[in-house]
Design an enzyme around this catalytic site. Sequence first.
Site, PDB file in Angstrom:
ATOM      1  N   GLY A 190       0.751  -1.138   0.010  1.00 33.75           N
ATOM      2  CA  GLY A 190      -0.106  -0.044   0.051  1.00 33.75           C
ATOM      3  C   GLY A 190       0.869   1.281   0.016  1.00 33.75           C
ATOM      4  CB  CYS A 191      -0.430   4.685  -0.072  1.00 30.59           C
ATOM      5  SG  CYS A 191      -1.505   4.834   1.168  1.00 30.59           S
ATOM      6  CE1 TYR A 192       0.348   7.768   5.367  1.00 27.97           C
ATOM      7  CE2 TYR A 192      -1.019   6.245   6.506  1.00 27.97           C
ATOM      8  CZ  TYR A 192      -0.601   7.420   5.961  1.00 27.97           C
ATOM      9  OH  TYR A 192      -1.343   8.368   6.491  1.00 27.97           O
TER      10      TYR A 192
ATOM     11  CB  ALA B  91       5.473   6.657   0.547  1.00 28.23           C
TER      12      ALA B  91
ATOM     13  CB  ILE C 184       0.813   9.696   1.067  1.00 28.01           C
ATOM     14  CG1 ILE C 184       1.798   8.689   0.388  1.00 28.01           C
ATOM     15  CG2 ILE C 184      -0.601   9.133   1.084  1.00 28.01           C
ATOM     16  CD1 ILE C 184       2.084   7.530   0.932  1.00 28.01           C
TER      17      ILE C 184
END
Lengths: 345, 345, 345, 345
Positions: free
Chosen positions: C141-143, C146, C243
């Site tokens: 996922g995104c968190y 990153a 994000i």
Amino acid sequence: MGVLGASGYGGAELLRLLKAHPGVELVGFSSRKYEGKPLSSAWPQLWDERPFIPQEEVLERAEVVFLALPNGLAMGIVPEVLKAGKRAIDLSGDFRLPPGVYEAWYGIPHKSPELYAEAVYGLPELHREELKGARLVANPGCYVTAATLALAPLAAEGVLKGAFVVGLSGVSGAGREGEGTFFAEVNENLKPYKAGGTHRHIPEMEQNLGRLLAQGRRARTHGEAKAVRLSFTPHLVPMTRGILITAEAEVEGGWDQEALNTLYRDFYAQEPFVRVVEGLPETKGTLGSNRVDLKPLYEERTGRVLVFAALDNLVKGMAGQAVQNFNLMMGFSEETALPKEGLWP
Amino acid sequence: MGVLGASGYGGAELLRLLKAHPGVELVGFSSRKYEGKPLSSAWPQLWDERPFIPQEEVLERAEVVFLALPNGLAMGIVPEVLKAGKRAIDLSGDFRLPPGVYEAWYGIPHKSPELYAEAVYGLPELHREELKGARLVANPGCYVTAATLALAPLAAEGVLKGAFVVGLSGVSGAGREGEGTFFAEVNENLKPYKAGGTHRHIPEMEQNLGRLLAQGRRARTHGEAKAVRLSFTPHLVPMTRGILITAEAEVEGGWDQEALNTLYRDFYAQEPFVRVVEGLPETKGTLGSNRVDLKPLYEERTGRVLVFAALDNLVKGMAGQAVQNFNLMMGFSEETALPKEGLWP
Amino acid sequence: MGVLGASGYGGAELLRLLKAHPGVELVGFSSRKYEGKPLSSAWPQLWDERPFIPQEEVLERAEVVFLALPNGLAMGIVPEVLKAGKRAIDLSGDFRLPPGVYEAWYGIPHKSPELYAEAVYGLPELHREELKGARLVANPGCYVTAATLALAPLAAEGVLKGAFVVGLSGVSGAGREGEGTFFAEVNENLKPYKAGGTHRHIPEMEQNLGRLLAQGRRARTHGEAKAVRLSFTPHLVPMTRGILITAEAEVEGGWDQEALNTLYRDFYAQEPFVRVVEGLPETKGTLGSNRVDLKPLYEERTGRVLVFAALDNLVKGMAGQAVQNFNLMMGFSEETALPKEGLWP
Amino acid sequence: MGVLGASGYGGAELLRLLKAHPGVELVGFSSRKYEGKPLSSAWPQLWDERPFIPQEEVLERAEVVFLALPNGLAMGIVPEVLKAGKRAIDLSGDFRLPPGVYEAWYGIPHKSPELYAEAVYGLPELHREELKGARLVANPGCYVTAATLALAPLAAEGVLKGAFVVGLSGVSGAGREGEGTFFAEVNENLKPYKAGGTHRHIPEMEQNLGRLLAQGRRARTHGEAKAVRLSFTPHLVPMTRGILITAEAEVEGGWDQEALNTLYRDFYAQEPFVRVVEGLPETKGTLGSNRVDLKPLYEERTGRVLVFAALDNLVKGMAGQAVQNFNLMMGFSEETALPKEGLWP
């Protein structure tokens, strides 16, 4: 193909779309402010280190020139473009109106009035045939594109008597660093501006609809126009992209919802970028796409016709439309490099 | 003084304003959802650990009851309030329209039709004298307050023939957790809704303006009304608070900007919360205040009159107006606890 | 190719990207809520009247299945997909962690623990070779994407001791109609959530960085990992997409800005979607693209290393990464159908 | 009482608050840009036609002068104010730091270094007694107020070793028409700025916390300070008002959540504007109020202490704090004209 004015929002959208266009080479782009600097220095979204080059070099290298410049500049550049046997797509207002009307509304003396007759008005839904092979295209802006497409079926049918048009626009319509567009004073705020019949897109809307009233569906750029009186009231909405036109039209004859649906669906049946929706259009549904969402609504209480039109002001209202015109002009498939579907959310 | 429905936005604004009202004691507030819990658990902005109490207790303790409940509930509660010799200010639609009209537009059978005659319509600019000493006030909402104040001078002058009214509202008008108000689908979006003459605030606008047309400036709540046909098209704007009305009015007689300025300035000369502005109103200028900013504009091209009105939908469009009515009803100075100036930015 | 969960934001982005993928046919998409209804009824941005079909039909028709479903569902579906000789890309958390760790952090009993060994962790920058030909991909996922890419060079270099990671996310990360994401309570607001070491993406970040610490740059999905302790504090920001990770890393050895620049530029030199920027990353620069913008910064006052990473949570943080994995898995060019450049403004 | 710099955001908030202050007369306000024009021409939210007057006239008329001017101007004006036996509250950075430190961080030669000894640091929670009767107050800004109050209990307890401080601010902190704050490039965007230890509020945070470490809870403005090294990383968030500080503190000794709760609640038990909340602070909860919401959180995985602080940067972070200092200085009740509760939504 080259772009003048590549550090404005229209220029950025042109670059985004044209970089994905197969069979076209972006040979140069200019910006006085960023000359010599890499593209990525002007635009955080672009991963491209090619430098902005002087305008003259773009003009020299490109066979087709997109001019995304402030009003009043293209009229000084287009003559040499055409003289060199090249073609031009002008995103400013310079060639959209008869020079006298232009001068009255824009307050700028016209330097190339003789070229107006050459310019094809760049709204493909109304002028597709003329655009094929055109040498100079006057690409219309966001409010005019939306208002014209919203009311065109009624005008071409000969029943439009007048309309109260409300324009609602995101702030990118004011350009990069546009006056009065600071976040702290725009967010959570909403305001009308240039109200009372003073916005200079009014004569262009009236010209478009007047031609359809006079000539019907196959209206041509320089043909006859009937008078039609519009009221137009623009508003600044706290969002970046998107415009919505809400128009109340006074029409002749007896109408109902079904007849309106048929009129609009038939009128736009073959159009690749115009959708007549079931519900009500919303601007976000067009984000990043070249699509217009339209809805006519018969209002029984008043006997008026409401029409809503939503589009992305930087795409169908600006750069996307320019690429659509480019495709027609150069013989590419009209839909090349133009998304019909957008980002959500 | 007590508040029913204190966990909605209208309730929260009532609490904010009433807590700062000198000489009034907030004796209780209720919310089914938060009953027994402290106020701070429902509202992060409030530093107050008093608990929400049952509705019956509020009704028992309070001499004046503010009802900030969904439509259809006040009509079942107000009778007992009045029977107990107490007073009520209803923020819902229950007592704003004749019961038959209410039932037709709201689809809710009216439980207390006999109380309609008792209810004073809570727009102080039009009904100040009736409000003094009233026992039951029907407090109008945001769209109706703004549209009525925008067109009242023309109606009271007897020249208003009809109007195309566009309403633009922030999402707090839909209430807490309002349907279709998720951030990801509202931000950077703009859409019309309930278009085509279906919004239930239309009959109320027509009633207000029709009374002014029939009775002139001193119109009374239950007096005669003339027919006036309005088109009303509401839109959802990506902001939290604030509404703007943009109206195009068809008027009789010859008008110009100066005559309009005089008409509006005179009409509202004594009003503590209505300002006729020089420029164009913007919603943010009213944030948190009980003020309305108005501007009439004569449009020469069409001979129509444009009127713009901006207000904070939760203050002058809801809780602030209720407090203004409360002040009149109870003999306080009308301006008590009501800011005329807002937050910026 | 088919999509399960096509009425969520991840599903919508998958459709947007896959519809533009040459040589891939979208054979079906499902959503319990919209089954039988046309795609355009769920998504205003899509101009596509094909209906949502039952999940079983998608599974039957598709050779590759994207599962964009809530946590806990893919584990019940993937076994039959693989048994049928098909492949799966799971966008949920089901196959990202060892089943025991998953159960502890997600509170969901794992139904297919035996498949964990089969799943390749879908971060192409770290696991490109394993992804080629994979049958089951666990798409991060995104968190986590990153934070991992932000700290990976330091971990692979063996110098990362720990980090204080602050996550800042737009609300689309919470999904469609996500709890607590109403506009009126999100706009003009900013808040931390799940702070204090409780967010379930923490073990995944630690696993990724721990593997790099133990195995170096060529770390494999199921290889050994060293312990690394992270603090992770997510925040909800009033925006829809995007994000930003701001990390303060404690590192071994002597560093300066130049050494950091070299480390990061070398590490990502061949990556098509990772850009190490000159200035500081901003989320909007990645809007709609599959790009990550990164910046390491040596902070002399504290001897710590700050790293910033920005990406579009629905593209590189979700659907775009899934398509990147799909390209690798199926032998397409890795960049197919994935924009590196985004929309601005 | 008069205000210099009344056309900036700090000035506007001062006017809003001071106009509602009983027993104080606003005798004049100045702005070079708007001199001679009415207040309403600069501020749409204000209904006040008094003109901006020259700075000299404000200085002549007022007994207490609020200086809401850019850094570097107050130092040239304050000497004559004091010489005339009047008092000054300076909202700029001019008197917050020892002149040498100021010059190093602000790059402005100090014109009145001798007055630094006279200036009381305007954070009432730490310097209440010194503020009573002060002649010159150096009013701290938003980031420093929030970061100092977040970490003060740990510093006064002597256990603070260092902290990684992340600042998240709405754009109004950059002032009216602040650089890089256009809506189209701020909305739906998030970015760090002045990262890597370069923000000039760092020495002020270190000074405040260093004094508490050296002197304990009763620290005085010009007393001794211990060294404490902070990392501070500010970010621009797409909202207008509000800042949030998220700090990870390294502390000595053994702590747990209960001990932290006790420490913070006791430290701020008597403070009228500091609330230690149960959940996590959110910026919107403080909108328009002079309140700070704080929360310490013990993070077991890392042994660190997280602290969150939210406030309205233009009220407690600027003008509200100045009024709080004014109240102390002049012997008014400290809470006069200062709301503890804000607007929602």
